[in-house]
Design a protein around this motif. Structure first.
Motif, PDB file in Angstrom:
ATOM      1  N   ARG A   7      -3.752 -16.528  24.183  1.00  0.00           N
ATOM      2  CA  ARG A   7      -4.659 -16.348  25.323  1.00  0.00           C
ATOM      3  C   ARG A   7      -4.677 -14.900  25.785  1.00  0.00           C
ATOM      4  O   ARG A   7      -5.738 -14.339  26.060  1.00  0.00           O
ATOM      5  CB  ARG A   7      -4.268 -17.250  26.479  1.00  0.00           C
ATOM      6  CG  ARG A   7      -5.225 -17.059  27.659  1.00  0.00           C
ATOM      7  CD  ARG A   7      -4.695 -17.576  28.987  1.00  0.00           C
ATOM      8  NE  ARG A   7      -4.499 -18.985  28.999  1.00  0.00           N
ATOM      9  CZ  ARG A   7      -3.472 -19.574  29.624  1.00  0.00           C
ATOM     10  NH1 ARG A   7      -2.561 -18.856  30.253  1.00  0.00           N
ATOM     11  NH2 ARG A   7      -3.351 -20.884  29.632  1.00  0.00           N
ATOM     12  N   SER A   8      -3.519 -14.263  25.858  1.00  0.00           N
ATOM     13  CA  SER A   8      -3.461 -12.863  26.275  1.00  0.00           C
ATOM     14  C   SER A   8      -4.210 -11.958  25.301  1.00  0.00           C
ATOM     15  O   SER A   8      -4.933 -11.045  25.716  1.00  0.00           O
ATOM     16  CB  SER A   8      -2.010 -12.394  26.393  1.00  0.00           C
ATOM     17  OG  SER A   8      -1.343 -13.090  27.416  1.00  0.00           O
TER      18      SER A   8
ATOM     19  N   GLU B 203      -7.619  -9.712  25.964  1.00  0.00           N
ATOM     20  CA  GLU B 203      -7.765  -8.286  25.629  1.00  0.00           C
ATOM     21  C   GLU B 203      -9.039  -8.044  24.838  1.00  0.00           C
ATOM     22  O   GLU B 203      -9.742  -7.054  25.056  1.00  0.00           O
ATOM     23  CB  GLU B 203      -6.534  -7.781  24.872  1.00  0.00           C
ATOM     24  CG  GLU B 203      -5.333  -7.666  25.786  1.00  0.00           C
ATOM     25  CD  GLU B 203      -4.401  -6.539  25.406  1.00  0.00           C
ATOM     26  OE1 GLU B 203      -4.872  -5.517  24.856  1.00  0.00           O
ATOM     27  OE2 GLU B 203      -3.206  -6.680  25.693  1.00  0.00           O
TER      28      GLU B 203
ATOM     29  N   THR C  19      -7.248 -19.541  33.532  1.00  0.00           N
ATOM     30  CA  THR C  19      -6.907 -18.118  33.422  1.00  0.00           C
ATOM     31  C   THR C  19      -8.058 -17.337  32.798  1.00  0.00           C
ATOM     32  O   THR C  19      -8.415 -16.249  33.267  1.00  0.00           O
ATOM     33  CB  THR C  19      -5.612 -17.943  32.613  1.00  0.00           C
ATOM     34  OG1 THR C  19      -4.564 -18.676  33.249  1.00  0.00           O
ATOM     35  CG2 THR C  19      -5.224 -16.494  32.499  1.00  0.00           C
TER      36      THR C  19
END
Length: 184
Positions: free
Chosen positions: A58-59, A63, A115
């Motif tokens: 997910r991170s 990005e 998120t």
């Protein structure tokens, strides 16, 4: 010095390679369908190395999404500051960097993840503000810009036969929506 140590790439270079590979993978498969193993294989690193550098899939996806928004904002900064000028810059960006539109659509599709939704919402609002600031457009004109951009994105990515008609329609719609100052 070992052979491996001599060919080791700086972290910044490796990071850029991973982001480029992730851009292609997420554009094609989205957050749910992309695999870190596939991204790692594109670059020739291990899956754990990607997790070490980015923390999670997910991170890494976020990005890539932020980079797509940055490329759009960058194209707007260099364009004529009218709705038509920004629209033309976006059209050129879609043509030159195919993954930008796909990543944008994938970011909206992944909005079920809270998120992701919050991050994409923040960037979308920031992009709306930039358009308004750059062109003097009001909220309705900005909405028209985004609606036109969505038609152009879909038409371009699907390579629809009426793509040139969609471009002409988009220019017409943006001229109708343009702030009075731009119509002089």
């Amino acid at each position: 010095m070992s052979e491996a140590a001599r060919v080791r790439k700086p972290a910044s270079e490796r990071r850029a390679e991973i982001l480029k590979a992730a851009d292609a993978e997420f554009a094609a498969n989205g957050l749910a369908g992309a695999r870190l193993e596939a991204i790692a294989a594109r670059v020739g690193v291990s899956h754990p190395r990607i997790v070490q550098m980015f923390g999670s899939k997910r991170s890494l996806f976020l990005e890539v999404v932020h980079a797509a928004f940055d490329r759009i904002e960058g194209s707007f900064a260099d364009a004529e500051h009218t709705l038509v000028g920004l629209g033309d810059a976006y059209r050129r960006l879609l043509h030159d960097e195919h993954t930008v539109g796909l990543v944008m659509l994938q970011s909206y599709a992944a909005a079920a993840d809270e998120t992701v939704r919050e991050a994409v919402r923040e960037r979308q609002l920031r992009l709306q503000d930039a358009i308004s600031r750059l062109t003097g457009a009001d909220a309705m004109q900005v909405r028209t810009f985004f609606a036109t951009g969505l038609v152009l994105t879909v038409s371009t990515l699907l390579e629809l036969p009426g793509r040139q008609d969609d471009i002409a329609w988009g220019i017409w719609a943006l001229r109708l929506a343009a702030p009075a100052d731009d119509q002089a």
